[in-house]
Design a protein around this motif. Structure first.
Motif, PDB file in Angstrom:
ATOM      1  N   UNK A 169       0.966  -1.276  -0.249  1.00  0.00           N
ATOM      2  CA  UNK A 169       0.021  -0.068  -0.022  1.00  0.00           C
ATOM      3  C   UNK A 169       0.880   1.121   0.005  1.00  0.00           C
ATOM      4  N   UNK A 170       1.866   1.229   0.842  1.00  0.00           N
ATOM      5  CA  UNK A 170       3.074   2.530   0.760  1.00  0.00           C
ATOM      6  C   UNK A 170       3.438   2.562  -0.636  1.00  0.00           C
ATOM      7  N   UNK A 181       2.682   5.684  -3.269  1.00  0.00           N
ATOM      8  CA  UNK A 181       3.645   6.790  -4.059  1.00  0.00           C
ATOM      9  C   UNK A 181       3.936   6.582  -5.434  1.00  0.00           C
ATOM     10  N   UNK A 182       4.053   5.320  -5.961  1.00  0.00           N
ATOM     11  CA  UNK A 182       4.196   5.013  -7.481  1.00  0.00           C
ATOM     12  C   UNK A 182       3.462   4.320  -8.239  1.00  0.00           C
ATOM     13  N   UNK A 183       2.252   3.938  -7.771  1.00  0.00           N
ATOM     14  CA  UNK A 183       1.468   3.008  -8.431  1.00  0.00           C
ATOM     15  C   UNK A 183       2.203   1.691  -8.338  1.00  0.00           C
ATOM     16  N   UNK A 184       1.799   0.990  -9.514  1.00  0.00           N
ATOM     17  CA  UNK A 184       2.606  -0.413  -9.789  1.00  0.00           C
ATOM     18  C   UNK A 184       3.757  -0.217 -10.425  1.00  0.00           C
ATOM     19  N   UNK A 185       4.419   0.876 -10.515  1.00  0.00           N
ATOM     20  CA  UNK A 185       5.760   1.143 -11.387  1.00  0.00           C
ATOM     21  C   UNK A 185       6.745   0.327 -10.391  1.00  0.00           C
ATOM     22  N   UNK A 235      -1.276   3.328 -17.049  1.00  0.00           N
ATOM     23  CA  UNK A 235      -1.952   2.751 -16.552  1.00  0.00           C
ATOM     24  C   UNK A 235      -1.406   2.211 -15.012  1.00  0.00           C
ATOM     25  N   UNK A 236      -0.381   1.747 -15.138  1.00  0.00           N
ATOM     26  CA  UNK A 236       0.454   1.245 -13.901  1.00  0.00           C
ATOM     27  C   UNK A 236       0.786   2.310 -12.844  1.00  0.00           C
ATOM     28  N   UNK A 237       0.947   3.495 -13.405  1.00  0.00           N
ATOM     29  CA  UNK A 237       1.329   4.774 -12.478  1.00  0.00           C
ATOM     30  C   UNK A 237      -0.134   5.158 -12.156  1.00  0.00           C
ATOM     31  N   UNK A 238      -1.136   5.025 -12.854  1.00  0.00           N
ATOM     32  CA  UNK A 238      -2.322   5.659 -12.413  1.00  0.00           C
ATOM     33  C   UNK A 238      -3.144   5.081 -11.308  1.00  0.00           C
ATOM     34  N   UNK A 239      -2.572   3.585 -10.962  1.00  0.00           N
ATOM     35  CA  UNK A 239      -3.324   2.914  -9.673  1.00  0.00           C
ATOM     36  C   UNK A 239      -2.923   3.670  -8.617  1.00  0.00           C
ATOM     37  N   UNK A 240      -1.953   4.472  -8.672  1.00  0.00           N
ATOM     38  CA  UNK A 240      -1.841   5.559  -7.270  1.00  0.00           C
ATOM     39  C   UNK A 240      -3.056   6.364  -7.005  1.00  0.00           C
ATOM     40  N   UNK A 241      -3.561   6.778  -7.993  1.00  0.00           N
ATOM     41  CA  UNK A 241      -4.814   7.629  -7.978  1.00  0.00           C
ATOM     42  C   UNK A 241      -5.988   6.998  -7.454  1.00  0.00           C
ATOM     43  N   UNK A 256      -6.131   3.767  -6.046  1.00  0.00           N
ATOM     44  CA  UNK A 256      -5.976   3.746  -4.854  1.00  0.00           C
ATOM     45  C   UNK A 256      -6.361   4.302  -3.645  1.00  0.00           C
ATOM     46  N   UNK A 257      -6.456   5.696  -4.208  1.00  0.00           N
ATOM     47  CA  UNK A 257      -6.619   6.631  -2.923  1.00  0.00           C
ATOM     48  C   UNK A 257      -8.236   6.786  -2.726  1.00  0.00           C
ATOM     49  N   UNK A 258      -8.930   6.125  -3.558  1.00  0.00           N
ATOM     50  CA  UNK A 258     -10.390   6.064  -3.158  1.00  0.00           C
ATOM     51  C   UNK A 258     -10.724   5.144  -2.030  1.00  0.00           C
ATOM     52  N   UNK A 259      -9.954   4.091  -2.164  1.00  0.00           N
ATOM     53  CA  UNK A 259     -10.283   3.212  -0.975  1.00  0.00           C
ATOM     54  C   UNK A 259      -8.495   2.738  -0.636  1.00  0.00           C
ATOM     55  N   UNK A 260      -7.881   3.401   0.118  1.00  0.00           N
ATOM     56  CA  UNK A 260      -6.612   3.100   0.782  1.00  0.00           C
ATOM     57  C   UNK A 260      -6.275   1.946   1.330  1.00  0.00           C
ATOM     58  N   UNK A 261      -7.181   1.388   2.168  1.00  0.00           N
ATOM     59  CA  UNK A 261      -7.211  -0.111   2.595  1.00  0.00           C
ATOM     60  C   UNK A 261      -6.876  -1.304   1.708  1.00  0.00           C
ATOM     61  N   UNK A 262      -7.188  -1.211   0.434  1.00  0.00           N
ATOM     62  CA  UNK A 262      -7.112  -2.054  -0.365  1.00  0.00           C
ATOM     63  C   UNK A 262      -6.090  -1.804  -1.602  1.00  0.00           C
TER      64      UNK A 262
END
Length: 441
Positions: free
Chosen positions: A220-221, A225-229, A245-251, A253-259
């Motif tokens: 999660x940490x 910061x980096x998405x899946x990069x 798309x891998x980088x956008x995972x950062x944004x 994930x912010x919608x539900x930071x627990x997952x």
């Protein structure tokens, strides 16, 4: 150890050489005596088959190789069908992407109106493959990874409920390989994951190592910061659009930071941004046609022209080994834990029991045994119920030839802003898909 016979349905696909290379890589644990290619496009398949025949003759001459457009020859005396068909090929994928963009709507292969259009094309041909298999090899299993997997899975659930079809997607596997790289692990198989969702629409909510240590906080940490990069660039995709798309995972994930999210959720949460960054004249389909398509067919032709596959640049997609793991689980009753698209049937008790959900299952000789997930949070529940309704309406539209049901499906998609836009889109998609869809009324 029993040797198996495999039919690859979609033998003319650019992915077929990689699948054959992958099967060869695993012959010690999954021996094969016959590989058949089946396609309804003989010219296209002949090029791929010509190269694959040379490749097999050099690396595994004991394997019988068949290339055919005859269903009886293709589906007789086999143990597994590996199906990855693309109805309409990349030219229709181009329409799936460009028509929505003309209406200011997300143009994507499996999500939104493009995915719905592709689903309407795919249902009939996938069912046809199931019927061929059941007619000529009733004990065989179909491992289906034809897109859009969610709509295809709902169609097989509804229309072929007793068939031996397992619907799978390797996207979560690719993401799990990135997770393993982030953690410094050698393989995703060192992780035990808990995941729920729909195809291209899900969340990891628990990830541990084999000793039970919680790996989710570190992941999660990193993703925050980096998405899946990852630092290991070899794990990243060759195409820039995928790495975005891998980088956008950062944004996402912010919608539900627990997952941790499936990357495809970006198309549902940020469709306006995706449209704004899209080139309506040159989409992902054009990238693939100018890249992978040309590369694979050029390599295949070179093999045919030179008469040897030595030194070829054709390669295995590593996460595609998931397909072999699935076949082994069925063939040898391994009870391996795998993510599959299966009927919910209470695994997630607070959503539709007939939803086709993507969850961990134990896989053996009788097929998958879904593992219980338990109730899911309101956010994911609401999103999934909406998307399940879209998928069910698409299949309903195909079965009943209903314009109304398909208009409702497109209207209900999170990627479409209004029923007015949905109707205009549908009318354009009908025109483009006249050769493929049933006539709607």
């Amino acid at each position: 150890m029993k040797k198996h016979a495999i039919t690859i349905a979609g033998g003319g696909s650019t992915f077929t050489p990689g699948i054959i290379l992958m099967l060869l890589e695993h012959l010690d644990t999954f021996p094969i005596h016959t590989i058949k290619l089946y396609d309804n496009d003989k010219e296209r398949q002949d090029t791929v088959a010509g190269a694959c025949e040379i490749l097999l003759s050099e690396r595994a001459p004991e394997i019988t190789f068949v290339s055919t457009i005859d269903p009886k020859e293709a589906f007789s005396d086999i143990d597994f069908v590996m199906a990855h068909i693309r109805v309409g090929k990349y030219k229709m994928r181009e329409q799936d992407e460009k028509i929505p963009l003309r209406h200011g709507v997300l143009g994507q292969e499996t999500c939104g109106p493009g995915g719905i259009a592709y689903g309407m094309r795919s249902i009939g041909p996938v069912l046809e493959l199931v019927d061929y298999m059941e007619t000529y090899s009733p004990d065989a299993w179909m491992l289906n990874y034809s897109n859009p997997a969610a709509i295809v899975a709902e169609a097989t659930r509804r229309l072929r409920p007793h068939s031996k079809v397992l619907n799978i997607c390797d996207m979560p596997i690719g993401i799990e390989e990135l997770m393993a790289s982030i953690l410094g692990l050698k393989s995703r198989k060192e992780m035990i994951v808990k995941y729920y969702g729909l195809n291209h629409f899900g969340w990891w909510y628990d990830i541990r190592d084999k000793e039970g240590n919680d790996l989710l906080p570190r992941l999660r940490e990193h993703v925050a910061k980096y998405g899946y990069v990852t630092k290991d660039k070899s794990k990243q995709h060759a195409d820039a659009s995928w790495n975005d798309t891998f980088a956008k995972a950062r944004d996402v994930q912010r919608i539900d930071p627990e997952t941790l999210p499936n990357t495809y959720l970006k198309y549902y949460f940020f469709p306006d941004e995706v449209v704004a960054h899209s080139n309506p004249a040159y989409t992902r389909a054009n990238e693939v046609m100018d890249g992978r398509e040309k590369f694979v067919f050029s390599e295949c032709q070179t093999i045919i022209d030179t008469g040897t596959a030595r030194g070829t640049a054709l390669h295995i997609d590593e996460h595609a080994s998931y397909i072999v793991d699935l076949a082994k689980a069925i063939a040898y009753n391994t009870q391996e834990r795998m993510l599959l698209i299966v009927e919910n049937n209470g695994a997630i008790p607070n959503i539709d029991p007939e939803a086709m959900v993507e969850i961990p299952c134990l896989v053996g000789s009788t097929g998958p045994e879904p593992l219980t997930v338990g109730p899911i949070p309101p956010f994911q529940k609401g999103l999934m119920e909406q998307q399940v309704a879209v998928e069910k309406l698409v299949v309903e539209a195909w079965v009943t030839k209903s314009y109304q049901a398909l208009w409702q499906a497109i209207t209900l998609s999170r990627t479409v802003p209004s029923a007015t836009v949905a109707k205009a889109l549908l009318d354009d998609l009908i025109e483009a898909n006249k050769a493929f869809w049933p006539e709607l009324s």
